[in-house]
Each structure stands twice: as C-alpha cells, then as structure tokens.
Design a protein around this motif. Structure first.
Motif, mmCIF file in Angstrom:
data_model
loop_
_atom_site.group_PDB
_atom_site.id
_atom_site.type_symbol
_atom_site.label_atom_id
_atom_site.label_comp_id
_atom_site.label_asym_id
_atom_site.label_seq_id
_atom_site.Cartn_x
_atom_site.Cartn_y
_atom_site.Cartn_z
ATOM 1 N N SER A 116 0.830 -1.203 0.000
ATOM 2 C CA SER A 116 0.000 0.000 0.000
ATOM 3 C C SER A 116 0.864 1.253 0.000
ATOM 4 C CB SER A 116 -0.927 -0.005 1.221
ATOM 5 O OG SER A 116 -1.811 -1.112 1.186
ATOM 6 N N LEU A 117 1.944 1.245 0.766
ATOM 7 C CA LEU A 117 2.870 2.379 0.765
ATOM 8 C C LEU A 117 3.560 2.521 -0.587
ATOM 9 C CD1 LEU A 117 4.491 1.972 4.300
ATOM 10 C CD2 LEU A 117 2.931 3.780 3.580
ATOM 11 N N ALA A 118 3.886 1.387 -1.217
ATOM 12 C CA ALA A 118 4.527 1.432 -2.529
ATOM 13 C C ALA A 118 3.580 1.996 -3.581
ATOM 14 C CB ALA A 118 5.001 0.036 -2.930
ATOM 15 N N VAL A 119 2.310 1.595 -3.521
ATOM 16 C CA VAL A 119 1.315 2.109 -4.465
ATOM 17 C C VAL A 119 1.221 3.623 -4.379
ATOM 18 C CG1 VAL A 119 -1.184 2.230 -4.867
ATOM 19 C CG2 VAL A 119 -0.066 0.010 -4.641
ATOM 20 N N LEU A 175 -14.618 -10.766 2.486
ATOM 21 C CA LEU A 175 -13.857 -9.768 1.728
ATOM 22 C C LEU A 175 -14.028 -8.373 2.313
ATOM 23 C CD1 LEU A 175 -14.522 -10.968 -1.939
ATOM 24 C CD2 LEU A 175 -12.302 -10.930 -0.775
ATOM 25 N N VAL A 176 -15.262 -8.014 2.641
ATOM 26 C CA VAL A 176 -15.523 -6.682 3.199
ATOM 27 C C VAL A 176 -14.862 -6.525 4.565
ATOM 28 C CG1 VAL A 176 -17.310 -5.139 4.068
ATOM 29 C CG2 VAL A 176 -17.647 -6.337 1.897
ATOM 30 N N GLY A 177 -14.976 -7.545 5.406
ATOM 31 C CA GLY A 177 -14.373 -7.479 6.728
ATOM 32 C C GLY A 177 -12.867 -7.337 6.661
ATOM 33 N N LEU A 178 -12.224 -8.108 5.801
ATOM 34 C CA LEU A 178 -10.776 -8.026 5.638
ATOM 35 C C LEU A 178 -10.366 -6.675 5.068
ATOM 36 C CD1 LEU A 178 -10.161 -11.613 4.238
ATOM 37 C CD2 LEU A 178 -9.337 -10.737 6.431
ATOM 38 N N ALA A 179 -11.142 -6.169 4.122
ATOM 39 C CA ALA A 179 -10.832 -4.868 3.528
ATOM 40 C C ALA A 179 -10.922 -3.750 4.557
ATOM 41 C CB ALA A 179 -11.771 -4.593 2.350
ATOM 42 N N ILE A 180 -11.944 -3.792 5.390
ATOM 43 C CA ILE A 180 -12.109 -2.758 6.420
ATOM 44 C C ILE A 180 -10.960 -2.824 7.431
ATOM 45 C CG2 ILE A 180 -13.529 -2.025 8.376
ATOM 46 C CD1 ILE A 180 -15.981 -2.828 6.722
ATOM 47 N N GLY A 181 -10.609 -4.034 7.842
ATOM 48 C CA GLY A 181 -9.504 -4.181 8.777
ATOM 49 C C GLY A 181 -8.206 -3.641 8.217
ATOM 50 N N ALA A 182 -7.910 -3.965 6.950
ATOM 51 C CA ALA A 182 -6.691 -3.473 6.319
ATOM 52 C C ALA A 182 -6.735 -1.958 6.127
ATOM 53 C CB ALA A 182 -6.490 -4.165 4.974
ATOM 54 N N PHE A 183 -7.917 -1.435 5.814
ATOM 55 C CA PHE A 183 -8.059 0.021 5.674
ATOM 56 C C PHE A 183 -7.686 0.715 6.973
ATOM 57 C CE2 PHE A 183 -10.348 3.986 6.062
ATOM 58 C CZ PHE A 183 -10.135 4.597 4.827
ATOM 59 N N LEU A 184 -8.160 0.200 8.090
ATOM 60 C CA LEU A 184 -7.839 0.795 9.386
ATOM 61 C C LEU A 184 -6.337 0.764 9.653
ATOM 62 C CD1 LEU A 184 -10.660 -0.777 11.602
ATOM 63 C CD2 LEU A 184 -10.489 1.613 10.871
ATOM 64 N N SER A 224 -4.322 2.969 7.105
ATOM 65 C CA SER A 224 -4.598 4.380 7.402
ATOM 66 C C SER A 224 -3.763 4.857 8.579
ATOM 67 C CB SER A 224 -6.092 4.566 7.721
ATOM 68 O OG SER A 224 -6.893 4.320 6.591
ATOM 69 N N ALA A 225 -3.594 3.998 9.576
ATOM 70 C CA ALA A 225 -2.802 4.378 10.746
ATOM 71 C C ALA A 225 -1.351 4.612 10.364
ATOM 72 C CB ALA A 225 -2.905 3.296 11.813
ATOM 73 N N TYR A 226 -0.813 3.813 9.453
ATOM 74 C CA TYR A 226 0.572 4.028 9.026
ATOM 75 C C TYR A 226 0.721 5.376 8.339
ATOM 76 C CZ TYR A 226 2.542 -0.476 10.287
ATOM 77 O OH TYR A 226 3.033 -1.546 11.012
ATOM 78 N N PHE A 227 -0.227 5.722 7.505
ATOM 79 C CA PHE A 227 -0.157 7.022 6.841
ATOM 80 C C PHE A 227 -0.354 8.167 7.825
ATOM 81 C CE2 PHE A 227 -0.794 4.614 2.914
ATOM 82 C CZ PHE A 227 0.052 5.294 2.054
ATOM 83 N N ALA A 228 -1.236 7.969 8.771
ATOM 84 C CA ALA A 228 -1.570 9.051 9.704
ATOM 85 C C ALA A 228 -0.497 9.288 10.752
ATOM 86 C CB ALA A 228 -2.907 8.757 10.384
ATOM 87 N N PHE A 229 0.190 8.226 11.193
ATOM 88 C CA PHE A 229 1.063 8.345 12.351
ATOM 89 C C PHE A 229 2.555 8.192 12.067
ATOM 90 C CE2 PHE A 229 -3.012 7.199 14.292
ATOM 91 C CZ PHE A 229 -3.085 8.141 15.306
ATOM 92 N N VAL A 263 -5.062 -0.494 -0.429
ATOM 93 C CA VAL A 263 -4.899 0.427 -1.560
ATOM 94 C C VAL A 263 -5.897 1.585 -1.469
ATOM 95 C CG1 VAL A 263 -5.138 0.637 -4.072
ATOM 96 C CG2 VAL A 263 -3.885 -1.295 -3.083
ATOM 97 N N VAL A 264 -7.115 1.288 -1.040
ATOM 98 C CA VAL A 264 -8.097 2.359 -0.849
ATOM 99 C C VAL A 264 -7.594 3.342 0.204
ATOM 100 C CG1 VAL A 264 -10.412 2.899 0.023
ATOM 101 C CG2 VAL A 264 -10.092 1.021 -1.591
ATOM 102 N N ALA A 265 -7.019 2.830 1.293
ATOM 103 C CA ALA A 265 -6.463 3.702 2.325
ATOM 104 C C ALA A 265 -5.321 4.543 1.767
ATOM 105 C CB ALA A 265 -5.973 2.866 3.506
ATOM 106 N N ALA A 266 -4.506 3.940 0.894
ATOM 107 C CA ALA A 266 -3.382 4.666 0.313
ATOM 108 C C ALA A 266 -3.861 5.841 -0.532
ATOM 109 C CB ALA A 266 -2.542 3.711 -0.537
ATOM 110 N N PHE A 267 -4.913 5.620 -1.323
ATOM 111 C CA PHE A 267 -5.401 6.694 -2.176
ATOM 112 C C PHE A 267 -6.307 7.670 -1.434
ATOM 113 C CE2 PHE A 267 -3.976 3.798 -5.510
ATOM 114 C CZ PHE A 267 -3.306 4.705 -6.335
#
Length: 228
Positions: free
Chosen positions: A63-66, A121-130, A133-138, A201-205
């Motif tokens: 996600s960081l690479a994207v 799929l939705v549950g895993l996506a939400i978990g990864a988004f959280l 997002s924390a890596y980008f935010a903090f 990837v959604v969190a990255a964008f």
C-alpha cells in the motif's frame, strides 16, 4: 546515515517472525485478543520503526509502494523478508508446541464458502483500511505516538480478524501447518490477498484526499537507490 538495506530487511523479517509468534498467544477473540494484537504490534513498532518503518505486513508495504512512499524494489525485498519471517515464526511455534499446534493458534486461513465470501472480503478490507490508514496518519509522528496509533488500529481490526489482514502471517501459518501434516484451505487463500489488498490500496489513495489526516509522511520513505 540511515540503516542499510540488509538492516531494514532483517528488521522486517525478525519483526514479522516475532509478530507471528506473539499473535498466537493473543488468539481467541474478544477483548483479550484486541488488547493482545494492539500491544504486540505497538511493541514491535517501537523496536523496529526506526530501522525499516516496521511494516511487518506485505499489505502495508504494498500500500505504501502504491502511494509512492516506498520504491518497488525495496517493497519486493520487504515482502520476501516478511514472508520468510512469518514462516520461521510459524515453524518456531510448531517447534515449541510440537504436533499439538493447531491451525487456529498458528493463524491459518479458514475455508471461505460462497455464502460468506462477500462478508469475508468486506471485513478483511475494512480491517486493512484501518491498519494502513494508521501508518499514513502516524508514521510522520514520533515513534511512541506511531506505535500507539498502529497498535490501536490493529487492535480495532481484530474485530474483523486482525491476523488475517497480515498476509505474511497467513501464508507462513498455512505453510507451517501443511508441513506439520495439517489440512489448509489453500483454495481460499486468494480471499486473504484480495480483501486486505483492496482495503490497503483504498487507504493509500484516501491519504490526503478523503481523509486529510492521512497526509503525514511516513518515516520509512526509502526508495530504490537511496543512500542507506
């Protein structure tokens, strides 16, 4: 001079090994798992963030690479180190517990049937988004604050299956359990790749656009060819 490539890859490998091992003792669900997952990642972030950024998860790295925060060659090295570390962590668990080690302790992937596919799929996506997002935010913050942030996100993601959003841990656990003679639902492994990767990837964008707070600059901005 910052840490060299070998130091960063070693940090990612060792960190993922330790995370895989520690999460086995936080498995079981409920508040205990939430706190255990949060504490494990926060502690390892404090240990390794200054060296590699403490991704400890291919989904975070990709996600960081994207988003252009990490060079693709570096990202590939990180992912390999994470996968090797997770496998060694799984083997260490097997060595400690012997043949009594269970798939749920290792964190193996579960069979996902068609009826629960969307939910998984939705549950895993939400978990990864959280988590991403924390890596980008903090990551632009102090290591202490960053550790608390990513740890809290990982704990919250436990509600959606935190271990399963770490692709390295899932693959390492599946390989270990297969080697030990256990049965693994390899036909469902794609769910544990696609779901978290989409969320990451959604969190990255979303960083700096939908959620301005995610515009922070990570500490691990090593690119291909950067001075080590």
């Amino acid at each position: 001079m910052g840490p060299n490539s070998l130091s960063r890859l070693s940090a990612e490998g060792l960190g993922t090994l330790l995370l895989t091992y520690l999460l086995a003792y936080a498995a079981g669900g409920g508040l205990v798992s939430t706190v255990g997952y949060a504490a494990a990642l926060a502690f390892l972030y404090w240990l390794f963030a200054g060296v590699s950024g403490a991704h400890l998860n291919p989904i975070v790295t990709l996600s960081l690479a994207v988003r252009g925060r990490l060079g693709w060659l570096d990202a590939a090295g990180y992912v390999v180190a994470q996968l090797v570390g997770a496998l060694l962590g799984g083997l260490l668990l097997w060595g400690a517990a012997g043949d009594d080690v269970k798939g749920e302790v290792l964190g193996t992937s579960a069979k996902v049937d068609s009826g629960s596919l969307v939910t998984a799929l939705v549950g895993l996506a939400i978990g990864a988004f959280l988590l991403v997002s924390a890596y980008f935010a903090f990551e632009g913050s102090s290591r202490a604050l960053g550790g608390l942030g990513v740890g809290a996100a990982f704990g919250l993601a436990a509600l959606t299956g935190a271990g399963a959003i770490n692709l390295a841990r899932v693959v390492g656990a599946d390989l270990t359990f297969t080697i030990s003679g256990g049965g693994v639902a390899w036909d469902s492994i794609w769910v544990y790749i696609v779901g978290p990767l989409v969320g990451g990837v959604v969190a990255a964008f979303a960083a700096g656009t939908v959620v301005p707070a995610l515009a922070g600059t990570p500490v691990s901005t090593h690119r291909n060819g950067d001075a080590a």
